[in-house]
Write a protein that holds these residues in place. Structure first.
Motif, PDB file in Angstrom:
ATOM      1  N   LYS A  91      -4.454  -5.868  27.926  1.00 45.00           N
ATOM      2  CA  LYS A  91      -4.293  -7.156  28.258  1.00 45.00           C
ATOM      3  C   LYS A  91      -4.925  -7.415  29.738  1.00 45.00           C
ATOM      4  N   ALA A  92      -4.606  -6.513  30.506  1.00 42.78           N
ATOM      5  CA  ALA A  92      -5.333  -6.728  31.964  1.00 42.78           C
ATOM      6  C   ALA A  92      -6.834  -6.841  31.908  1.00 42.78           C
ATOM      7  N   ASN A  93      -7.486  -5.842  30.924  1.00 38.28           N
ATOM      8  CA  ASN A  93      -8.769  -5.789  30.736  1.00 38.28           C
ATOM      9  C   ASN A  93      -9.461  -6.881  30.115  1.00 38.28           C
ATOM     10  N   ARG A  94      -8.559  -7.577  29.135  1.00 36.27           N
ATOM     11  CA  ARG A  94      -9.225  -8.726  28.529  1.00 36.27           C
ATOM     12  C   ARG A  94      -8.740 -10.150  29.335  1.00 36.27           C
ATOM     13  N   GLY A  95      -8.367  -9.775  30.538  1.00 38.80           N
ATOM     14  CA  GLY A  95      -8.432 -11.080  31.267  1.00 38.80           C
ATOM     15  C   GLY A  95      -7.147 -11.924  31.059  1.00 38.80           C
ATOM     16  N   LEU A  96      -6.007 -11.512  30.412  1.00 41.96           N
ATOM     17  CA  LEU A  96      -4.913 -12.328  29.968  1.00 41.96           C
ATOM     18  C   LEU A  96      -3.748 -12.149  30.855  1.00 41.96           C
ATOM     19  N   ARG A  97      -4.005 -11.837  32.086  1.00 42.57           N
ATOM     20  CA  ARG A  97      -3.003 -11.872  33.175  1.00 42.57           C
ATOM     21  C   ARG A  97      -2.663 -13.446  33.478  1.00 42.57           C
ATOM     22  N   ALA A  98      -3.721 -14.261  33.577  1.00 40.47           N
ATOM     23  CA  ALA A  98      -3.668 -15.537  34.207  1.00 40.47           C
ATOM     24  C   ALA A  98      -3.287 -16.322  32.917  1.00 40.47           C
ATOM     25  N   LYS A  99      -2.382 -17.571  33.429  1.00 42.70           N
ATOM     26  CA  LYS A  99      -1.899 -18.461  32.416  1.00 42.70           C
ATOM     27  C   LYS A  99      -2.312 -19.909  32.784  1.00 42.70           C
ATOM     28  N   GLY A 100      -2.203 -20.825  31.830  1.00 36.90           N
ATOM     29  CA  GLY A 100      -2.325 -22.189  32.043  1.00 36.90           C
ATOM     30  C   GLY A 100      -3.990 -22.405  32.341  1.00 36.90           C
ATOM     31  N   HIS A 101      -4.326 -23.387  33.247  1.00 33.66           N
ATOM     32  CA  HIS A 101      -5.710 -23.884  33.368  1.00 33.66           C
ATOM     33  C   HIS A 101      -6.570 -22.810  33.678  1.00 33.66           C
ATOM     34  N   LEU A 102      -5.935 -21.695  34.283  1.00 27.64           N
ATOM     35  CA  LEU A 102      -7.132 -20.549  34.755  1.00 27.64           C
ATOM     36  C   LEU A 102      -7.301 -19.748  33.819  1.00 27.64           C
ATOM     37  N   ALA A 103      -6.831 -19.993  32.370  1.00 26.64           N
ATOM     38  CA  ALA A 103      -7.090 -19.005  31.451  1.00 26.64           C
ATOM     39  C   ALA A 103      -7.863 -19.675  30.461  1.00 26.64           C
ATOM     40  N   ASN A 104      -8.348 -20.916  30.646  1.00 29.98           N
ATOM     41  CA  ASN A 104      -9.161 -21.658  29.639  1.00 29.98           C
ATOM     42  C   ASN A 104     -10.361 -20.858  28.921  1.00 29.98           C
ATOM     43  N   LYS A 105     -10.948 -19.992  29.351  1.00 28.93           N
ATOM     44  CA  LYS A 105     -12.094 -19.054  28.968  1.00 28.93           C
ATOM     45  C   LYS A 105     -11.535 -18.057  28.498  1.00 28.93           C
ATOM     46  N   ARG A 107      -8.264 -17.225  26.790  1.00 30.24           N
ATOM     47  CA  ARG A 107      -7.303 -17.500  25.647  1.00 30.24           C
ATOM     48  C   ARG A 107      -7.853 -18.390  24.372  1.00 30.24           C
ATOM     49  N   PRO A 108      -7.343 -17.825  22.999  1.00 31.90           N
ATOM     50  CA  PRO A 108      -6.629 -16.996  22.882  1.00 31.90           C
ATOM     51  C   PRO A 108      -7.393 -15.465  22.933  1.00 31.90           C
ATOM     52  N   SER A 109      -8.672 -15.562  23.092  1.00 31.70           N
ATOM     53  CA  SER A 109      -9.686 -14.454  23.203  1.00 31.70           C
ATOM     54  C   SER A 109     -11.162 -15.014  23.632  1.00 31.70           C
ATOM     55  N   ARG A 110     -11.646 -14.127  24.205  1.00 23.85           N
ATOM     56  CA  ARG A 110     -13.049 -14.619  24.593  1.00 23.85           C
ATOM     57  C   ARG A 110     -13.927 -15.210  23.476  1.00 23.85           C
ATOM     58  N   ARG A 111     -13.767 -14.201  22.365  1.00 17.17           N
ATOM     59  CA  ARG A 111     -14.419 -14.541  21.038  1.00 17.17           C
ATOM     60  C   ARG A 111     -14.173 -15.912  20.385  1.00 17.17           C
ATOM     61  N   ALA A 112     -12.815 -16.172  20.305  1.00 12.67           N
ATOM     62  CA  ALA A 112     -12.069 -17.441  19.731  1.00 12.67           C
ATOM     63  C   ALA A 112     -12.668 -18.418  20.726  1.00 12.67           C
ATOM     64  N   VAL A 113     -12.750 -18.361  22.066  1.00  6.37           N
ATOM     65  CA  VAL A 113     -13.193 -19.431  22.910  1.00  6.37           C
ATOM     66  C   VAL A 113     -14.914 -19.836  22.658  1.00  6.37           C
ATOM     67  N   TRP A 114     -15.360 -18.729  22.460  1.00  4.87           N
ATOM     68  CA  TRP A 114     -16.985 -18.821  22.137  1.00  4.87           C
ATOM     69  C   TRP A 114     -17.206 -19.515  20.964  1.00  4.87           C
ATOM     70  N   ARG A 115     -16.523 -19.391  19.885  1.00  6.55           N
ATOM     71  CA  ARG A 115     -16.584 -19.794  18.582  1.00  6.55           C
ATOM     72  C   ARG A 115     -16.219 -21.398  18.671  1.00  6.55           C
ATOM     73  N   ARG A 116     -15.134 -21.680  19.283  1.00  6.45           N
ATOM     74  CA  ARG A 116     -14.565 -22.865  19.309  1.00  6.45           C
ATOM     75  C   ARG A 116     -15.524 -23.779  20.337  1.00  6.45           C
ATOM     76  N   ASN A 117     -16.441 -23.328  21.389  1.00  6.75           N
ATOM     77  CA  ASN A 117     -17.203 -24.143  22.021  1.00  6.75           C
ATOM     78  C   ASN A 117     -18.438 -24.125  21.200  1.00  6.75           C
ATOM     79  N   ASN A 118     -18.913 -23.322  20.451  1.00  5.68           N
ATOM     80  CA  ASN A 118     -20.160 -23.236  19.541  1.00  5.68           C
ATOM     81  C   ASN A 118     -20.068 -23.737  18.276  1.00  5.68           C
TER      82      ASN A 118
END
Length: 126
Positions: A91-105, A107-118
């Motif tokens: 989880k630390a390597n995936r950047g999931l230590r941050a919560k809230g507005h710091l984790a917008n890019k 969560r839930p995963s980098r791939r899901a965020v990319w898909r959501r934005n594209n």
């Protein structure tokens, strides 16, 4: 078209995507396929190696299956958590230590965020 980096840039500032602790968990999980990786911690290091202890759980042991605090790991969905980045090191390597507005890019995963934005969304009534 240029792929990669110029050869004059060197390799000193290139860092690994995953920590050695996470790699150690994955190697132990591959070696002991019948056990589940719970977590790991640093033990020692020398000039060449880093040493970690990896905590493994036997999901078929009666004491584990009867204990309400740990029997969640007996479910099939928790097989090879270390390969999917679900342990603390992963989880630390995936950047999931941050919560809230710091984790917008992240969560839930980098791939899901990319898909959501594209993904182009065209509602029926617009």
């Amino acid at each position: 078209i240029t792929y990669g980096k110029p050869k004059t840039h060197g390799v000193n500032q290139l860092t690994a995507q995953r920590s050695l602790r996470s790699v150690a968990e994955e190697r132990v999980g591959k070696r002991c396929g019948n056990l589940r990786v719970l977590n790991s911690y640093w033990v020692n290091h020398d000039s060449v190696y880093k040493y970690y202890e990896v905590i493994l759980v036997d999901p078929f042991h009666k004491a584990v299956r009867r204990d309400a605090r740990i029997n969640w790991i007996c479910k099939p969905v928790h097989k090879h958590r270390e390969n999917r980045g679900l342990t603390s090191a992963g989880k630390a390597n995936r950047g999931l230590r941050a919560k809230g507005h710091l984790a917008n890019k992240t969560r839930p995963s980098r791939r899901a965020v990319w898909r959501r934005n594209n993904t182009l969304s065209l509602p029926r009534y617009r």
